[in-house]
Design an enzyme around this catalytic site. Structure first.
Site: not given
Length: 366
Positions: A160, A237, A358
């Site tokens: 990520r 998420s 995130e």
């Protein structure tokens, strides 16, 4: 004025002072250069699935990228290079590749958002990551105003993470991906997906089957956007899986899920006469290994159940998956952030782990 509550998947956020939509790929660089030359704050918006903007909105210019176009170039080794403009829907691109008999993206089906956002997060799911197929990006640099093709190897891609997320400012204009001509998928690299397909890790299955299985798995967790699923009104998420040292991971309960991020150490060949000198010594290896933990497991073990919400709040943990924070109807951005902070506090108190968000946060703090 246009509100972010109309443009993002969580349906929260105030208004943008200035709002521009760009559909022409040739016009996008000029629009961005004009916006940058004004010296005003700016923000690039794709599908709005990984963005959380505060209730006060954004006091600057928002450029919504809606550019379209997919072009395929054949290569000599039974692969193709696919160029997709930044405004294309990521899930639509995956569907296009499956229909075209191109393998490589099937495990990334159902991820919301635009193609242009995909390298910024190095999107990934079910054992696959964008970095596995990414060749390069077409990038317009904020500092220099120059347009260039940047190879994937130069983007510092990780879990990520990318050079853009670390501070390299600009806008992704398009991406190039290398895919295989094959009706069979890449080797299945995730146990849950293998189980859903009734196969073993490392096996290959028809790419259409893999895509459909991934979509079913994501839908079961509220991770596929749908007007009929209230649990999908989220950023997906909300927290990344934390990466810790091997020593710290060893201090957690034995049933805590964990995945090593370091390669297996190579076997060492030692002459027989020296073997006795190694008795009692620890095996050779990196001083501190890296281990990825399950954020969902940490949240659940910290006592936060699915469907949990703070008193009077219209934000809640998804009823299907503890990693998602959903807008149950009319929530404010601050309610989402407040619940996220509560989750962070509980996990930190229980395990000493700081969960990192995130989505990109604008006008909000955790």
């Amino acid at each position: 004025m246009t509100a972010f509550s109309e443009l993002t998947t969580t349906r929260v956020g105030g208004e943008a002072r200035e709002f521009i939509e760009v559909t022409d790929p040739e016009a996008l660089p000029g629009v961005m250069l004009d916006v940058w030359s004004s010296g005003e704050p700016w923000l690039v918006l794709g599908g709005g699935s990984n963005l959380l903007v505060g209730d006060d909105g954004f006091d600057g210019t928002v450029v919504r990228v809606l550019t379209k176009g997919i072009r395929q170039t054949d290569a000599a080794d039974d692969t193709v290079v696919l160029r997709a403009e930044a405004g294309e829907s990521w899930d639509a691109l995956v569907a296009h590749t499956v229909e075209a008999g191109l393998a490589g993206l099937e495990a990334l089906a159902g991820i919301p958002g635009s193609v242009g956002a995909s390298p910024i997060q190095n999107i990934g799911a079910y054992g696959a990551e964008l970095s596995h197929t990414l060749v390069s990006i077409d990038f317009l640099d904020y500092l220099t105003g120059e347009r260039s093709s940047i190879l994937a190897a130069e983007l510092d891609l990780g879990y990520r993470m990318s050079a853009m997320k670390k501070g390299r400012q600009g806008v992704v204009l398009a991406v190039e991906l290398r895919l295989k001509r094959s009706e069979l998928s890449e080797p299945i690299g995730y146990a849950q997906l293998a189980s859903a397909l009734g196969t073993e890790l490392g096996d290959r299955r028809p790419i259409r089957e893999v895509r459909e299985a991934v979509l079913r798995l994501r839908a079961s967790k509220g991770m596929v956007l749908s007007d009929s699923d209230p649990d999908s009104v989220s950023t997906g998420s909300f927290f990344t899986n934390p990466i810790v040292t091997g020593g710290f991971a060893a201090s957690l309960p034995a049933d805590a899920p964990r995945w090593s991020l370091d390669p297996e150490p190579e076997d060492t060949i030692v002459p027989l006469e020296q073997a006795q000198l190694l008795d009692g010594l620890p095996p050779a290896g990196p001083a501190e290994s890296r281990v990825k933990l399950s954020a969902a497991w940490l949240i659940e073990r910290a006592g936060i159940r699915r469907g949990f919400s703070l008193p009077g709040s219209r934000a809640a943990i998804s009823s299907k998956h503890t990693l998602a924070i959903v807008n149950t109807g009319g929530a404010r951005a601050e309610e989402i952030a407040e619940l996220a902070r509560f989750v962070q506090t509980r996990v930190l108190a229980e395990f000493g782990v700081v969960l990192q968000p995130e989505p990109v946060l604008v006008g909000l703090e955790l």
